[in-house]
Design an enzyme around this catalytic site. Structure first.
Site, PDB file in Angstrom:
ATOM      1  N   HIS A  98       0.841  -1.204   0.000  1.00  0.00           N
ATOM      2  CA  HIS A  98       0.000   0.000   0.000  1.00  0.00           C
ATOM      3  C   HIS A  98       0.869   1.243   0.000  1.00  0.00           C
ATOM      4  O   HIS A  98       1.814   1.347   0.762  1.00  0.00           O
ATOM      5  CB  HIS A  98      -0.973   0.010   1.189  1.00  0.00           C
ATOM      6  CG  HIS A  98      -0.333  -0.235   2.511  1.00  0.00           C
ATOM      7  ND1 HIS A  98      -0.004  -1.496   2.953  1.00  0.00           N
ATOM      8  CD2 HIS A  98       0.067   0.612   3.484  1.00  0.00           C
ATOM      9  CE1 HIS A  98       0.549  -1.419   4.152  1.00  0.00           C
ATOM     10  NE2 HIS A  98       0.615  -0.145   4.495  1.00  0.00           N
TER      11      HIS A  98
HETATM   12  P1  AMP Z   1       1.668   0.772   7.358  1.00  0.00           P
HETATM   13  O1  AMP Z   1       1.332  -0.701   7.273  1.00  0.00           O
HETATM   14  O2  AMP Z   1       2.542   1.127   8.488  1.00  0.00           O
HETATM   15  O3  AMP Z   1       2.202   1.310   6.062  1.00  0.00           O
HETATM   16  O4  AMP Z   1       0.327   1.572   7.616  1.00  0.00           O
HETATM   17  C1  AMP Z   1      -0.939   0.994   7.618  1.00  0.00           C
HETATM   18  C2  AMP Z   1      -1.982   2.081   7.585  1.00  0.00           C
HETATM   19  O5  AMP Z   1      -3.253   1.455   7.527  1.00  0.00           O
HETATM   20  C3  AMP Z   1      -1.995   3.003   8.796  1.00  0.00           C
HETATM   21  O6  AMP Z   1      -1.898   4.344   8.361  1.00  0.00           O
HETATM   22  C4  AMP Z   1      -3.351   2.714   9.472  1.00  0.00           C
HETATM   23  O7  AMP Z   1      -3.925   3.876  10.000  1.00  0.00           O
HETATM   24  C5  AMP Z   1      -4.182   2.181   8.331  1.00  0.00           C
HETATM   25  N1  AMP Z   1      -5.225   1.206   8.672  1.00  0.00           N
HETATM   26  C6  AMP Z   1      -5.189   0.255   9.647  1.00  0.00           C
HETATM   27  N2  AMP Z   1      -6.278  -0.528   9.567  1.00  0.00           N
HETATM   28  C7  AMP Z   1      -7.024  -0.070   8.517  1.00  0.00           C
HETATM   29  C8  AMP Z   1      -8.237  -0.471   7.898  1.00  0.00           C
HETATM   30  N3  AMP Z   1      -8.923  -1.530   8.352  1.00  0.00           N
HETATM   31  N4  AMP Z   1      -8.700   0.241   6.840  1.00  0.00           N
HETATM   32  C9  AMP Z   1      -8.024   1.312   6.379  1.00  0.00           C
HETATM   33  N5  AMP Z   1      -6.857   1.740   6.910  1.00  0.00           N
HETATM   34  C10 AMP Z   1      -6.354   1.060   7.958  1.00  0.00           C
END
Ligand code: AMP
Ligand code: ZN
Length: 217
Positions: A134
Site C-alpha cells: 500500500h
Molecule cells: P503501514 O502498514 O505502516 O504502512 O500503515 C498501515 C496504515 O493502515 C496506517 O496508516 C493505518 O492507520 C491504516 N489502517 C489500519 N487498519 C485499517 C483499515 N482496516 N482500513 C483502512 N486503513 C487502515
C-alpha cells in the site's frame, strides 16, 4: 508482518479483537479477520473506497495521520515492498500517478496547507504493519488526532517513509527493495523534530502546537 510498529489505541483495539479471539483449530493459520488483513476488507467496502481502476483501489486511511490520508493498493496480491521486483515497475509508476492525479483534481485548491512546502507525500513505510502492498498519499500538515506518538510522527517524517519515486529507483537499480531493519527501527526512535523547520520539540503536544505555526490557517 511479525511485529507491529503502530499501536495507537484505536489500531490496537482493532488488533486485540482478533488477536485474542480463541482459535477454533490447532493449526497456526492466521484467523480470518486478523488485524493485518484489515486493508483487504476496506478495499471491498464501498464506504471506504475513494476511487479505483482495473489495477488499483484507493481507500481512506481508517486512522488518518493528517487532514487527508489515503492508501492505494494494487488489485494484484503483492504482500508488501519486500516482494517487489522489476516485473512490478509499471504498477509502481501507475500507483504513484494515480495518487498524484487524484490530488491534482481534488486538492489543488486547498488553502489549509503549508506555504512553500510540498502539499502531499507519496510513499511506503519501510516496515509496514498491514498486509498487501500500500502506498500512502498523505497531506503534509500531519494535523490529526490519530497521530498520537513518536512512532507515528517519525514514520512519516523521517526516511522510514520511503518516497514512491525513491522506492521505484531502488527496484530499478537493485531489482528489489532491501530493508535494513535495525536502521529503519532506529529512525522511529529519533527525537521529535518539526518536518518544516527541523526544530526539535519536547513532546507531542509541543510539536502539535508548533506545526500549526507553519499553517496558512
Ligand atoms: P503501514 O502498514 O505502516 O504502512 O500503515 C498501515 C496504515 O493502515 C496506517 O496508516 C493505518 O492507520 C491504516 N489502517 C489500519 N487498519 C485499517 C483499515 N482496516 N482500513 C483502512 N486503513 C487502515
Ligand atoms: Zn517548525
Amino acid at each position: 508482518m511479525a511485529k507491529r510498529y503502530f499501536s495507537s489505541s484505536d489500531e490496537e483495539d482493532l488488533a486485540t479483537d482478533s488477536k485474542h479471539a480463541p482459535l477454533k483449530s490447532k493449526t497456526k493459520r492466521k484467523p480470518t479477520g486478523h488485524w493485518s488483513q484489515g486493508l483487504l476488507k476496506s478495499m471491498e467496502n464501498p464506504d471506504t473506497v475513494v476511487k479505483s481502476d482495473e489495477k488499483c483501489v484507493m481507500i481512506n486511511d481508517m486512522y488518518p495521520k493528517a487532514r487527508h490520508h489515503y492508501l492505494i493498493l494494487p488489485r494484484e496480491n503483492i504482500s508488501g515492498i519486500s516482494s517487489l521486483g522489476k516485473q512490478n515497475l509499471e504498477l509502481l509508476h501507475h500507483l504513484l500517478k494515480f495518487g498524484q492525479d487524484y490530488v491534482k483534481t481534488e486538492h489543488s485548491n486547498d488553502d489549509t496547507l503549508i506555504p512553500d512546502y510540498p502539499q502531499f507525500k507519496y510513499g511506503y513505510h519501510a516496515i509496514p504493519s498491514m498486509n498487501r502492498l500500500h502506498m500512502h498519499v498523505i497531506s503534509c500538515d500531519f494535523d490529526s488526532p490519530s497521530l498520537k506518538n513518536k512512532k507515528h510522527w517519525n514514520s512519516f517524517t523521517t526516511d522510514f517513509f520511503i518516497d514512491a519515486a525513491r522506492l521505484i529507483k531502488m527496484v530499478e537499480e537493485k531489482g528489489r527493495v532491501v530493508i535494513d531493519k535495525e536502521y529503519y527501527e532506529s529512525l522511529l526512535k529519533k527525537n521529535l523534530s518539526c518536518h518544516v523547520c527541523r526544530r526539535e520539540q519536547r513532546n507531542m503536544p509541543t510539536l502539535k502546537s508548533h506545526i500549526r505555526t507553519h499553517f496558512k490557517k
